[in-house]
Design a protein around this motif. Structure first.
Motif, mmCIF file in Angstrom:
data_model
loop_
_atom_site.group_PDB
_atom_site.id
_atom_site.type_symbol
_atom_site.label_atom_id
_atom_site.label_comp_id
_atom_site.label_asym_id
_atom_site.label_seq_id
_atom_site.Cartn_x
_atom_site.Cartn_y
_atom_site.Cartn_z
ATOM 1 N N THR A 177 11.999 56.107 38.070
ATOM 2 C CA THR A 177 13.153 55.724 38.984
ATOM 3 C C THR A 177 12.407 55.704 40.408
ATOM 4 O OG1 THR A 177 14.603 57.043 37.768
ATOM 5 C CG2 THR A 177 15.223 56.511 40.030
ATOM 6 N N ASN A 204 10.128 60.129 34.602
ATOM 7 C CA ASN A 204 11.136 60.811 34.509
ATOM 8 C C ASN A 204 10.939 61.757 32.859
ATOM 9 O OD1 ASN A 204 13.257 60.276 36.059
ATOM 10 N ND2 ASN A 204 13.233 58.095 35.250
ATOM 11 N N SER A 213 10.146 56.381 31.366
ATOM 12 C CA SER A 213 11.008 55.505 32.432
ATOM 13 C C SER A 213 10.596 56.108 33.927
ATOM 14 C CB SER A 213 12.379 55.768 32.181
ATOM 15 O OG SER A 213 13.024 56.942 32.473
ATOM 16 N N THR A 226 9.794 58.768 40.901
ATOM 17 C CA THR A 226 9.963 59.940 40.087
ATOM 18 C C THR A 226 9.928 59.246 38.567
ATOM 19 O OG1 THR A 226 11.841 60.764 41.643
ATOM 20 C CG2 THR A 226 11.722 61.507 39.090
ATOM 21 N N ASP A 275 10.518 61.174 30.024
ATOM 22 C CA ASP A 275 11.404 61.029 28.717
ATOM 23 C C ASP A 275 10.581 60.097 27.586
ATOM 24 O OD1 ASP A 275 11.301 58.699 30.209
ATOM 25 O OD2 ASP A 275 13.515 58.509 30.416
ATOM 26 N N HIS A 296 14.900 50.918 38.631
ATOM 27 C CA HIS A 296 14.519 51.540 37.395
ATOM 28 C C HIS A 296 13.902 50.976 36.585
ATOM 29 C CE1 HIS A 296 15.284 53.626 33.558
ATOM 30 N NE2 HIS A 296 15.265 54.753 34.213
#
Length: 405
Positions: free
Chosen positions: A210, A193, A208, A191, A195, A153
């Motif tokens: 992943t 995110n 972020s 992925t 955010d 991450h």
């Protein structure tokens, strides 16, 4: 919201010299400026803005001319970033980061690797993102024979959903060796995110990411030959290059703030009722403030341009770069970073003193300039940049290469 590029960008030959490319950047900025405040409020993923950068050719500025790139050098790239940031700080940041990550193969990789990457990037007008936040050490890279597998991450991944390719970084499992690789941004297991929800630089797609078993061939591990990294001093220029990108979009944001404020003062600000002047532009304190801020901005821009020119010889002969060359350049960049931070924060906050209370209306969007600068200048403490300069002056010590120096 719709962003339309001039039709002749697609039908006429692109610029061929630095002046032409800077003019093209000014044209891009003019398009972005039309609804910059509204787009900032909306905070939508900037797909159309990145399409504008592609249609204009700016994404290929540093690419080899023989493959459709602009064939330009870093001093021009920095100025282009500054021009775009005058209209939209987020898009200026995205473009500047793109230039670094597009350059990453040359910075870290072998000649064969960077020639392949740069040719493809110029030909297909790739837009680069990067998941390389050095403060996150939880991306592990597994060796599976001919394949590397990234898992973990990262807190930040600038460019995420608008990128064609993403630069990944992680640590090879069981070692302290860092590995960089470029993968398609739609790779399985990657992925974004969604955010990113900060007060400034809202359109940078910096949330972020992943990594869940993202696979790439060992052959794509930048700078590795037979699974062993081949270091050069040039590899460590990533920090001064990106810090000088920061310098230029800070100064671009400040210049945009000053230009926008001056237009407001000329057309909408009112003279103070007890000052004895008919127009705000005749107020001595207003005149003094604009003179003060402009002088500081011009001085910071001149230093930024000088430092960019000083750094270009390091790019012209990468194999000849010595630790001393690299260290002196980093000190100069640190000085420019310190000054640009100070000037940009002062300009973007003080413009309200010379525009008046009505300029704080949400629809004017003048606050976005300060929010953008304040957000990104917290990337790394500017006091540590001043420390690099101070130590060099007092003791002659050059900063050791780290993720932030």
């Amino acid at each position: 919201m719709s962003i339309a590029a001039p039709a002749d960008w697609k039908t006429l030959p692109g610029p061929t010299d630095p002046e032409g490319w800077i003019k093209r950047a000014t044209e891009v900025a003019a398009v972005l400026a039309v609804d910059a405040a509204a787009r900032d409020r909306a905070g939508a993923t900037p797909h159309e803005e990145i399409r504008l950068l592609k249609d204009s050719g700016l994404v290929t500025l540093l690419g080899p001319a023989e493959h459709g790139g602009g064939g330009q050098k870093w001093p021009t790239a920095y100025k282009v970033v500054r021009e775009v940031a005058k209209a939209d700080g987020s898009i200026g940041q995205l473009l500047g980061y793109h230039y670094l990550w597009n350059w990453a193969a040359r910075l870290v990789g072998t000649r064969e690797q960077w020639e392949q990457v740069e040719a493809a990037a110029a030909r297909d007008r790739w837009f680069f993102g990067g998941a390389v936040n050095p403060r996150d050490d939880d991306v592990v890279v597994r060796d599976e024979g001919d394949t590397l597998v990234f898992s973990g991450h990262k807190s930040f991944s600038t460019g995420s959903k608008v990128s064609d390719v993403t630069v990944l970084e992680g640590v090879l499992d069981g070692t302290d060796k860092h590995v960089f690789a470029i993968v398609p941004s739609d790779s399985p297991g990657l992925t974004f995110n969604d955010d990113w929800d900060n007060i400034g630089q809202r359109l940078t797609e910096s949330g972020s990411v992943t990594l869940d078993g993202v696979r790439t061939p060992w052959a794509g591990a930048a700078g590795y030959v037979d699974k062993e990294f081949r270091p050069r001093v040039y590899n460590t220029l990533n920090v001064p290059i990106i810090q000088l990108v920061f310098v230029n979009f800070y100064l671009g944001i400040a210049a945009g703030a000053l230009e926008t404020a001056a237009a407001y003062t000329r057309t909408r600000s009112r003279a103070w009722l007890h000052g004895g002047y008919e127009k705000a532009t005749d107020e001595p304190y207003v005149i003094d403030a604009y003179g003060d801020l402009t002088a500081k901005l011009w001085a910071a821009e001149a230093l930024a341009d000088r430092v960019a020119e000083e750094g270009q010889p390091l790019h012209d002969d990468p194999d000849a770069v010595t630790p001393a060359d690299r260290g002196r350049f980093e000190v100069r960049v640190a000085a420019a970073k310190a000054i640009s931070t100070e000037v940009a924060l002062e300009v973007t906050s003080r413009i309200f003193e010379v525009t008046g209370a009505r300029a704080t209306a949400t629809g004017q969007g003048l606050d976005r300039f300060w929010r953008n600068v304040r957000t990104h200048t917290l990337h790394d403490p500017v006091a540590y940049k001043r420390r690099e300069v101070g130590r060099y002056v007092l003791t002659g010590d050059l900063p050791e290469p780290t993720w932030y120096s």
